[in-house]
Design a protein around this motif. Structure first.
Motif, mmCIF file in Angstrom:
data_model
loop_
_atom_site.group_PDB
_atom_site.id
_atom_site.type_symbol
_atom_site.label_atom_id
_atom_site.label_comp_id
_atom_site.label_asym_id
_atom_site.label_seq_id
_atom_site.Cartn_x
_atom_site.Cartn_y
_atom_site.Cartn_z
ATOM 1 N N ARG A 28 0.827 -1.215 0.000
ATOM 2 C CA ARG A 28 0.000 0.000 0.000
ATOM 3 C C ARG A 28 0.860 1.263 0.000
ATOM 4 N NH1 ARG A 28 -1.342 3.059 4.122
ATOM 5 N NH2 ARG A 28 -0.676 1.475 5.622
ATOM 6 N N LEU A 29 1.923 1.287 0.808
ATOM 7 C CA LEU A 29 2.766 2.475 0.889
ATOM 8 C C LEU A 29 3.488 2.745 -0.425
ATOM 9 C CD1 LEU A 29 4.288 2.028 4.461
ATOM 10 C CD2 LEU A 29 2.538 3.655 3.762
ATOM 11 N N PHE A 30 3.922 1.674 -1.098
ATOM 12 C CA PHE A 30 4.645 1.833 -2.361
ATOM 13 C C PHE A 30 3.723 1.765 -3.573
ATOM 14 C CE2 PHE A 30 8.596 0.001 -0.095
ATOM 15 C CZ PHE A 30 8.968 1.277 0.309
ATOM 16 N N ASN A 31 2.393 1.596 -3.314
ATOM 17 C CA ASN A 31 1.419 1.572 -4.411
ATOM 18 C C ASN A 31 1.741 0.458 -5.411
ATOM 19 O OD1 ASN A 31 -0.907 2.495 -5.684
ATOM 20 N ND2 ASN A 31 0.220 3.889 -7.023
ATOM 21 N N TRP A 32 1.982 -0.741 -4.880
ATOM 22 C CA TRP A 32 2.277 -1.901 -5.728
ATOM 23 C C TRP A 32 0.970 -2.636 -6.018
ATOM 24 C CZ3 TRP A 32 7.115 -3.931 -2.633
ATOM 25 C CH2 TRP A 32 8.226 -3.142 -2.975
ATOM 26 N N ASP A 33 0.418 -2.427 -7.186
ATOM 27 C CA ASP A 33 -0.802 -3.135 -7.590
ATOM 28 C C ASP A 33 -0.489 -4.465 -8.264
ATOM 29 O OD1 ASP A 33 -2.302 -1.038 -6.614
ATOM 30 O OD2 ASP A 33 -2.286 0.040 -8.529
ATOM 31 N N SER A 34 0.603 -4.525 -9.002
ATOM 32 C CA SER A 34 0.978 -5.754 -9.721
ATOM 33 C C SER A 34 1.892 -6.613 -8.846
ATOM 34 C CB SER A 34 1.684 -5.402 -11.034
ATOM 35 O OG SER A 34 2.850 -4.635 -10.771
ATOM 36 N N GLU A 35 2.146 -7.827 -9.287
ATOM 37 C CA GLU A 35 2.993 -8.752 -8.554
ATOM 38 C C GLU A 35 4.454 -8.349 -8.718
ATOM 39 O OE1 GLU A 35 4.037 -11.195 -5.968
ATOM 40 O OE2 GLU A 35 1.905 -11.225 -6.527
ATOM 41 N N VAL A 91 26.036 -12.743 4.118
ATOM 42 C CA VAL A 91 24.767 -12.040 3.905
ATOM 43 C C VAL A 91 23.843 -12.912 3.059
ATOM 44 C CG1 VAL A 91 23.661 -9.977 2.969
ATOM 45 C CG2 VAL A 91 25.884 -9.796 4.097
ATOM 46 N N LYS A 92 22.617 -13.121 3.560
ATOM 47 C CA LYS A 92 21.638 -13.911 2.837
ATOM 48 C C LYS A 92 20.526 -13.061 2.233
ATOM 49 C CE LYS A 92 23.324 -17.992 3.331
ATOM 50 N NZ LYS A 92 23.730 -18.775 2.147
ATOM 51 N N GLY A 93 20.391 -11.833 2.652
ATOM 52 C CA GLY A 93 19.345 -10.993 2.105
ATOM 53 C C GLY A 93 19.274 -9.670 2.850
ATOM 54 N N ILE A 94 18.239 -8.879 2.527
ATOM 55 C CA ILE A 94 18.025 -7.554 3.127
ATOM 56 C C ILE A 94 16.554 -7.442 3.513
ATOM 57 C CG2 ILE A 94 18.199 -5.061 2.788
ATOM 58 C CD1 ILE A 94 20.186 -5.641 0.526
ATOM 59 N N ALA A 95 16.313 -6.950 4.710
ATOM 60 C CA ALA A 95 14.946 -6.683 5.186
ATOM 61 C C ALA A 95 14.722 -5.180 5.206
ATOM 62 C CB ALA A 95 14.727 -7.275 6.574
ATOM 63 N N MET A 96 13.666 -4.737 4.521
ATOM 64 C CA MET A 96 13.277 -3.331 4.506
ATOM 65 C C MET A 96 12.046 -3.154 5.393
ATOM 66 S SD MET A 96 13.593 -2.299 0.473
ATOM 67 C CE MET A 96 12.742 -0.759 0.815
ATOM 68 N N THR A 97 12.185 -2.305 6.419
ATOM 69 C CA THR A 97 11.055 -1.964 7.287
ATOM 70 C C THR A 97 10.593 -0.558 6.934
ATOM 71 O OG1 THR A 97 11.978 -3.324 9.048
ATOM 72 C CG2 THR A 97 10.257 -1.768 9.661
ATOM 73 N N VAL A 98 9.302 -0.428 6.596
ATOM 74 C CA VAL A 98 8.749 0.846 6.127
ATOM 75 C C VAL A 98 7.696 1.307 7.137
ATOM 76 C CG1 VAL A 98 7.713 2.064 4.190
ATOM 77 C CG2 VAL A 98 9.098 0.013 3.782
ATOM 78 N N GLN A 99 7.875 2.502 7.682
ATOM 79 C CA GLN A 99 6.944 3.077 8.655
ATOM 80 C C GLN A 99 6.373 4.377 8.100
ATOM 81 O OE1 GLN A 99 9.470 3.596 12.065
ATOM 82 N NE2 GLN A 99 9.182 1.500 12.782
ATOM 83 N N ASP A 100 5.049 4.501 8.172
ATOM 84 C CA ASP A 100 4.371 5.725 7.740
ATOM 85 C C ASP A 100 4.386 6.714 8.909
ATOM 86 O OD1 ASP A 100 2.849 7.714 6.688
ATOM 87 O OD2 ASP A 100 1.142 6.447 6.153
ATOM 88 N N ILE A 101 5.191 7.770 8.821
ATOM 89 C CA ILE A 101 5.324 8.746 9.909
ATOM 90 C C ILE A 101 4.734 10.092 9.493
ATOM 91 C CG2 ILE A 101 7.352 7.617 10.885
ATOM 92 C CD1 ILE A 101 9.074 9.743 9.510
ATOM 93 N N THR A 102 3.777 10.054 8.555
ATOM 94 C CA THR A 102 3.179 11.306 8.081
ATOM 95 C C THR A 102 2.521 12.069 9.222
ATOM 96 O OG1 THR A 102 2.754 10.236 5.947
ATOM 97 C CG2 THR A 102 1.583 12.295 6.410
#
Length: 641
Positions: free
Chosen positions: A307-314, A375-386
């Protein structure tokens, strides 16, 4: 005995722990069958005994009645010789009678078989008393039958009252032996059950011995192999020369061990990495979460991130940089590659301008293997602070505005007072009076500003007010009286047009008075001399149950640019006019008060022609009064603007 029992119990417990599932099932099945057989036997024996007991009771009752009818006349005539003769004949002709005892009205035993075989006269000298059952009432004429156990077996006791022409003469007690046929059948059934029980357990013991010799040892080898596999050693094999189903089981076990060994070599590292990634995602699932591999391809993305990144497609399995919003892509491209190379994660604050403007905080965290080396990957945590950003900006702006507004009157007051203090003797009376008037006006201005800030704070703090039926004409007339002199001095026509018989509105009198005071005060402030200010109130369509209130003036009007911000705190139209002073909080207070009345304030204005403010208030109804019953009982009157 205690030591022997304890030793036997330990042997049984040890054997049960070492036995396999098949042996345990066999023992359990045997136990169930044994208990079932025992239950059936008990039921059969009990049924036989119950039937025999019923027959004995019936026989004893009939025999007692027969004998009592024959001996009652003899007892009534005190013919104890014939009584004894008749009783011995009864006793000798049947083996079912255990004893016969006669007692008089007071319970004294005067004759008994086989307890007394002496002459009647000797029997009459007996002084023993018969102990009758507590619930036996001999004078009632009913026969009582009971049973009791003796060393020689069960005996049925029959107590028969001796009556002659309804005269109570004493009691006859007869003991009946149990039916020998029923006893024999009961013993036979018990013996057969014991034999079956023993045979079943002998078969179980033989089966357990056979099972231990033929099956238990291979099963134990398989159990050891399974435990070895479970410990992580997939090289274990079982080599036993068995065919049939047991041989197939051993072959299947060895095949499973080989497959697990190959699987460990090929996939165990990948499984561990997947587990670490999922654990990281779960730990950050409250906010938006995106899991990436080292090539920046998306593995998982929760709904909040989409929702935050407006990803409608896969986007799974696709490069995340190709799907991030442009501001995020520009900001995170280099940090993402650095995180994939093993650098520590970092935090970013980015403003998105997409369909809905918002500010987000993004935290990058590297996902490592179990050894915390690769390193096996990256985790992105996104917080809406509007909302947080807006609150901080509003707080900063409020502090800046209030500081600016307070500084000007304080500076003016201080300047004039210092001048009076230092040069008061050199100033004329007119100058000193002018300085004091200016300081007084600035003090009033400062007081109004503080009162407005307090009012606004009180309104926005969630304080509850009492709402009730209010006659709108009363606050309107009070407001007009307040400003009547001001309007007359400036030649402004101040009037109102209130429809007669207007229904009461649902509201708070003092808050509505403050709304009208602020709006009428602003109208007079921006209306030139000789202008007009009008208050109107009239009902809307009947089905809406609302009353519209309008405050119209013929003043200078409000520019379209000012109309959009006129209700903001500390916004003043006089900033553009440079002729009048105010706090810039009056209309903000009006908006907050009307919000509590579930109403909104609107305006229509044209520069040079005038301005009309209007809002709709609800007509008082019982359901509105009930919904407001839980609000505060006391009302604190806010200061007027």
């Amino acid at each position: 005995m205690q030591l022997l029992f304890e030793r036997f119990r330990k042997i049984i417990v040890s054997w049960w722990a070492d036995s396999n599932i098949q042996t345990r099932l066999m023992v359990a099945a045997t136990l169930v069958v044994s208990l079932l057989m025992s239950s059936l036997t008990f039921w059969a024996v009990n049924s036989i005994q119950q039937d025999a007991r019923l027959q004995d009771n019936r026989f004893g009752r009939d025999l007692g009645l027969l004998l009592s009818s024959n001996v009652a006349p003899l007892v009534a005539d005190h013919n104890y010789g014939d009584l004894a003769k008749l009783s011995r004949e009864f006793y000798s002709r049947t083996s079912s009678i255990r004893y016969m005892i006669y007692a008089d009205e007071e319970g004294r035993i005067y004759y008994g078989i086989p307890y007394s075989e002496t002459q009647v006269n000797s029997s009459l000298t007996l002084q023993r008393l018969m102990q009758l059952p507590e619930n036996f009432i001999p004078t009632a004429g009913s026969v009582m039958v009971r049973e009791h156990s003796t060393p020689d077996g069960e005996v049925t006791d029959v107590f028969v009252p001796l009556l002659q022409e309804e005269q109570y003469l004493g009691v006859l007690a007869i003991g009946i032996n149990p039916n020998p046929t029923a006893v024999t059948s009961s013993h036979l059934t018990r013996d057969v059950t014991i034999a079956v029980f023993i045979i079943l357990w002998v078969m179980v013991i033989l089966g357990a011995v056979f099972n231990a010799l033929i099956i238990t040892n291979p099963i134990k080898e398989l159990v050891v192999g399974v435990k070895t596999i479970a410990s992580g050693n997939f090289k274990k094999r079982v080599d036993l020369p068995f065919g049939g189903e047991l041989g197939e089981l051993i072959l299947s076990f060895n095949d499973m061990a080989e497959r697990l060994e190959r699987y460990q070599e090929q996939n165990i590292e990948e499984l561990t990495a997947q587990k670490a990634k999922l654990e990281t995602l779960v730990s950050t699932i409250a906010d938006g979460a995106v899991l990436l591999d080292t090539d920046l391809a998306v593995i998982l993305a929760n709904p909040t991130a989409r929702r935050l990144f407006n990803w409608d497609s896969e986007v799974v399995s696709k490069n995340v940089l190709n799907h991030l919003p442009e501001p995020v892509q520009i900001e995170l491209t280099r940090p993402l590659y650095q995180s994939a190379a093993g650098q520590e994660g970092s935090e970013f604050r980015i403003t998105l301008t997409g369909p809905t403007p918002r500010t987000v905080r993004i935290l990058l965290t590297t996902v490592l293997d179990q050894q915390r080396e690769k390193v096996k990957g990256i985790a992105m945590t996104v917080q809406d602070i509007t909302r947080e950003v807006e609150l901080n900006e509003a707080k900063s702006q409020f502090i800046s505005n209030i500081s600016h507004e307070l500084r000007t009157p304080l500076f003016n007051i201080k300047s004039f007072i210092e001048t009076l203090h230092d040069y008061g003797d050199d100033l004329s009376v007119e100058d000193r009076q002018e300085f004091l008037d200016t300081a007084n006006r600035e003090t009033d201005r400062l007081t109004r500003l503080v009162n407005d800030v307090l009012d606004l704070s009180r309104l926005e703090s969630g304080k509850q007010y009492r709402f009730e039926a209010v006659d709108l004409l009363q606050p309107v007339e009070q407001t007009l009286r307040t400003y009547q002199l001001t309007a007359r001095d400036r030649g402004i026509e101040l009037s109102y047009d209130i429809q007669t018989n207007l229904a009461p509105i649902w509201g708070n009198y003092d808050l509505l008075l403050q709304v009208l005071t602020n709006l009428i005060g602003n109208a007079l402030k921006f209306t030139l001399n000789g202008g007009k200010v009008m208050i109107r109130a009239y009902p809307l369509a009947e089905q809406t149950r609302q009353i519209r209130v309008e405050i119209a003036d013929t003043g200078i009007g409000i520019e379209p640019d000012d109309q959009a911000a006129i209700f903001d705190r500390f916004y003043r139209v006089e900033n553009r006019v440079h002729t009048l002073e105010g706090t810039g909080l009056g209309l903000s207070i009006v908006r907050n008060i009307l919000d509590k009345h579930h109403a909104s304030v609107h305006l229509i204005s044209e520069s040079g022609i005038g301005t009309t403010f209007w809002f709709d208030l609800n007509v008082y109804r019982d359901d509105l009064a009930r919904s407001a019953a839980d609000e505060a009982d006391s009302l604190e009157l806010p200061a007027q603007a």
